[in-house]
Structure formats: structure tokens, C-alpha cells
Design a protein around this motif. Structure first.
Motif, PDB file in Angstrom:
ATOM      1  N   VAL A 135       0.864  -1.189   0.000  1.00  0.00           N
ATOM      2  CA  VAL A 135       0.000   0.000   0.000  1.00  0.00           C
ATOM      3  C   VAL A 135       0.895   1.231   0.000  1.00  0.00           C
ATOM      4  CG1 VAL A 135      -1.760   1.295   1.247  1.00  0.00           C
ATOM      5  CG2 VAL A 135      -1.820  -1.210   1.265  1.00  0.00           C
ATOM      6  N   LYS A 137       1.785   4.908   0.781  1.00  0.00           N
ATOM      7  CA  LYS A 137       1.394   5.944   1.732  1.00  0.00           C
ATOM      8  C   LYS A 137       2.316   7.148   1.578  1.00  0.00           C
ATOM      9  CE  LYS A 137       1.705   3.576   5.590  1.00  0.00           C
ATOM     10  NZ  LYS A 137       1.622   3.249   7.039  1.00  0.00           N
ATOM     11  N   LYS A 167      -2.788   6.786   0.571  1.00  0.00           N
ATOM     12  CA  LYS A 167      -3.082   6.886   1.986  1.00  0.00           C
ATOM     13  C   LYS A 167      -2.015   7.748   2.664  1.00  0.00           C
ATOM     14  CE  LYS A 167      -6.842   4.461   2.247  1.00  0.00           C
ATOM     15  NZ  LYS A 167      -8.113   5.087   2.691  1.00  0.00           N
ATOM     16  N   HIS A 169       0.389   8.691   6.232  1.00  0.00           N
ATOM     17  CA  HIS A 169       0.877   8.538   7.600  1.00  0.00           C
ATOM     18  C   HIS A 169       1.034   9.939   8.164  1.00  0.00           C
ATOM     19  CE1 HIS A 169       2.909   6.880  11.118  1.00  0.00           C
ATOM     20  NE2 HIS A 169       3.607   8.010  11.081  1.00  0.00           N
ATOM     21  N   ASP A 184     -10.178  10.477   6.605  1.00  0.00           N
ATOM     22  CA  ASP A 184     -10.397   9.193   5.933  1.00  0.00           C
ATOM     23  C   ASP A 184      -9.184   8.763   5.112  1.00  0.00           C
ATOM     24  OD1 ASP A 184     -10.711  11.284   4.168  1.00  0.00           O
ATOM     25  OD2 ASP A 184     -12.247  10.281   2.973  1.00  0.00           O
ATOM     26  N   MET A 185      -8.243   9.681   4.863  1.00  0.00           N
ATOM     27  CA  MET A 185      -7.021   9.332   4.138  1.00  0.00           C
ATOM     28  C   MET A 185      -5.981   8.686   5.044  1.00  0.00           C
ATOM     29  SD  MET A 185      -6.461  12.841   1.950  1.00  0.00           S
ATOM     30  CE  MET A 185      -4.895  12.255   1.318  1.00  0.00           C
ATOM     31  N   ALA A 187      -3.992   6.348   7.239  1.00  0.00           N
ATOM     32  CA  ALA A 187      -3.877   4.912   7.485  1.00  0.00           C
ATOM     33  C   ALA A 187      -3.125   4.624   8.774  1.00  0.00           C
ATOM     34  CB  ALA A 187      -3.167   4.241   6.312  1.00  0.00           C
ATOM     35  N   CYS A 206       6.467   4.031   3.735  1.00  0.00           N
ATOM     36  CA  CYS A 206       5.849   5.013   2.843  1.00  0.00           C
ATOM     37  C   CYS A 206       6.648   5.137   1.551  1.00  0.00           C
ATOM     38  CB  CYS A 206       5.770   6.379   3.530  1.00  0.00           C
ATOM     39  SG  CYS A 206       4.835   6.363   5.089  1.00  0.00           S
TER      40      CYS A 206
END
Length: 335
Positions: A135, A137, A167, A169, A184-185, A187, A206
Motif C-alpha cells: 500500500v 502511503k 493513503k 501517515h 479518511d485518508m 492509514a 511510505c
């Protein structure tokens, strides 16, 4: 026997090891003692014991410098603070040799007649290739604005990452809860970290690092990100735009009119970011010794410096409204 050198810096920089790369170089030639910049008026009584004195980022008041031989002093200004100084302050630097880790301020100072030396610092890369991630980030370090430097506001993050699917951090040492408008973004979150190793561990989760300030003195935080295989997105100001070529080894955005970052080639940009860090580190390793030569060489007995009235550092393309207001006040005062 090694010559004695007094290194005068800010306490927070010693705590965060921001100047450690430089003092490690100096330790090869000098016996170093440290003191903080908040020195008392009697400190000059002891300066005769030192062959060299280096001031990092900030000079003490002029009355504290009168007893110091200018030929023994080297000043290392930082762009993010120096951009706020008026011409009267900058002209007081003329008696000293100046080391610039920002190309933009070096070019301005040499054009005005100062004795300035420029070398660009890069850290040693910490990974051989960008780490694969399931994912993607973006790492955003919420910084507090100060009188010398404005922080990138939280509200800019959704604009930069709009429709990217990225997403976030969210790291903040003073405000662990992020803004609701982009909650909501988020994570993952972090607050105070006990060591740099903890920060690096989070960075490696990330793929993008958003530089948290509108300008930097050197930019140690985003350089650490580059060294760990992240692409960096930063405002199109020094020193970010001295390390980043937009869309090639990172991303630059307009502070006044931020647009979504095109992250389609993110993996290639991460690779180029790490490559440029490796090339920069190799160049730094070769050129860093020229700083010792510069410290040792004689300083001209007199320099004719001419700082233009109402000047702007030519490299500062984008200015926050608060910075514009501060500059306007200085101009109205004829500075």
C-alpha cells in the motif's frame, strides 16, 4: 596538537544532531568544544583560547562579537532564517567567512561581495533500492510554524493528493489528531518518537514524503526520506528545489496555487530520488574537505559588500501571506 575550535549552535540542533555531519568532518582537524548560542556577555573573555569559532545558523548580538577577531570566525547561515533578515543585519556578516549549504543564498551573497563557500550535503543512502510496498502511503510530518519559517498547512494535503488513492501517515509531536477534512485518508499515525531509528522505520513504510515547510536551511528530514527510497514532494523554494527536479527525482508544488501531484510514475521517481542521493553523497564525500581548506585560508582584510535596498532573495519564488506581511513591514521601515 590539534587546534581548538569553538562551535556555537542552537540547543535544539545539538539535540536533533542536525549539524552532526559537519562537526564529524571538523573533528578530523580540530579539537571541538560546543556552546549554545544564548551566551552571556562575558563569553568573549574565553574566546582567546580558540583558534577558530564557528557560528551555526545564528550570530550573537554585535556587542558580543566586538572582542572576537573576525579572521577566526566562520558563519554558517541557514536559508529559512536568513531570508527574514534585513539588509542591515546581512551587512554585519561582511567581516566573516561564510559557509553556505544552500546554493541560492551562496549565489546572492557572492553577487553582493561576500566571501562565501558552497557545498551541497547529501546523506549516505540507507537502502540499495526503494522498498516494495503493498500500500502506497505519503508521510506528512505536521510541523508548527515559527517566526522564521511557515509550516505547510494540513489543508494543503488533500489538494496535493487529490484522486491519487494515496493513503497518509500523519506524524505530529504536538498534535496527534489530524484534521477531520482528510481523516479518511489517514492509514497510520505517530507522535513523539524516542529515536531516529523509529522515524526511519516509519519512513520505510511510505513511498512519498511531503516536505513540511515552505523553505529549509538544509532539509535534513526530506534528505533522510530520499536516503530511504522515498520520493519527496516539496514547495518550489530552497532548498527543496535545489535537490528536486520536478517529475524526475521528486515533485515540486506551488504554495499559492497547489495542484494535485501526478503520481503515475511514482516508482520511477523513487528510483531516481535514490540515485540522485547516491550521486550527491559521492560528490559530498569528495568535496567536503574543501570546507576545511576554506576555514583555514586567509579572509580578505576588507570586502566591499553591497546589499540592495529592499532586496528579495531571487530564489524565493513563493511566499506565504505572513511572510509577505513581514517583508512589507521591513520595507516600510526602509530596510
Amino acid at each position: 596538537m590539534m587546534e581548538k575550535l569553538l562551535f556555537v549552535g542552537l540547543p535544539e540542533h545539538k539535540r536533533t544532531a542536525s549539524f552532526e555531519f559537519f562537526t564529524q568532518l571538523l573533528e578530523n582537524t580540530y579539537q571541538i568544544e560546543y556552546t549554545k548560542i544564548t551566551i552571556d556577555k562575558n563569553w568573549t573573555n574565553t574566546t582567546y583560547a580558540y583558534n577558530r569559532i564557528i557560528f551555526w545558523q545564528r550570530l550573537p548580538p554585535p556587542e558580543h562579537l566586538r572582542a572576537v577577531s573576525p579572521t577566526s570566525v566562520v558563519y554558517v547561515p541557514m536559508y529559512d532564517e536568513a531570508r527574514n533578515y534585513n539588509r542591515q543585519v546581512i551587512r554585519t556578516w561582511a567581516p566573516f567567512k561564510i559557509i553556505s549549504f544552500c546554493r541560492s543564498i551562496h549565489e546572492d551573497l557572492t553577487a553582493w561581495g561576500f566571501n562565501s563557500k558552497y557545498v551541497q550535503y547529501f546523506p549516505k543512502p540507507m537502502v540499495e533500492a526503494p522498498l516494495p510496498l503493498a500500500v502506497h502511503k505519503a508521510f506528512f510530518w505536521k510541523r508548527e510554524g515559527s517566526y522564521i519559517n511557515e509550516a505547510i498547512p494540513d489543508a494543503m494535503i488533500p489538494l496535493l493528493l487529490h484522486d491519487s488513492g494515496m493513503k497518509l501517515h500523519y506524524h505530529s509531536e504536538t498534535k496527534p489528531v489530524c484534521e477531520k477534512e482528510f481523516e479518511d485518508m489517514v492509514a497510520s499515525r505517530s507522535s513523539w518518537l524516542r529515536s531516529k531509528e523509529e522515524m526511519i522505520s516509519l519512513l520505510r513504510e511510505c513511498s512519498l514524503y511531503i516536505a513540511p515547510r515552505e523553505s529549509e536551511g538544509i532539509g535534513m528530514s526530506f534528505l533522510d526520506a530520499m536516503a530511504n527510497g522515498l520520493a519527496v514532494a516539496g514547495a518550489d523554494n530552497p532548498t527543496m528545489n535545489e535537490y528536486i527536479s520536478d517529475g524526475q527525482n521528486g515533485y515540486l508544488f506551488d504554495l499559492m496555487k497547489p495542484l494535485p501531484i501526478n503520481l503515475e510514475n511514482l516508482q520511477q521517481v523513487r528510483e531516481k530520488s535514490l540515485e540522485s542521493c547516491q550521486a550527491g553523497y559521492e560528490k559530498w564525500e569528495k568535496e567536503k574537505w574543501s570546507l576545511i581548506d576554506f576555514i583555514e585560508e586567509p579572509h580578505p582584510s576588507s570586502l566591499l559588500v553591497q546589499v540592495p535596498r529592499g532586496f528579495e532573495y531571487r530564489s524565493l519564488k513563493q511566499k506565504s501571506m505572513s511572510f509577505r506581511a513581514k517583508r512589507l513591514v521591513k520595507r516600510l521601515a526602509g530596510k
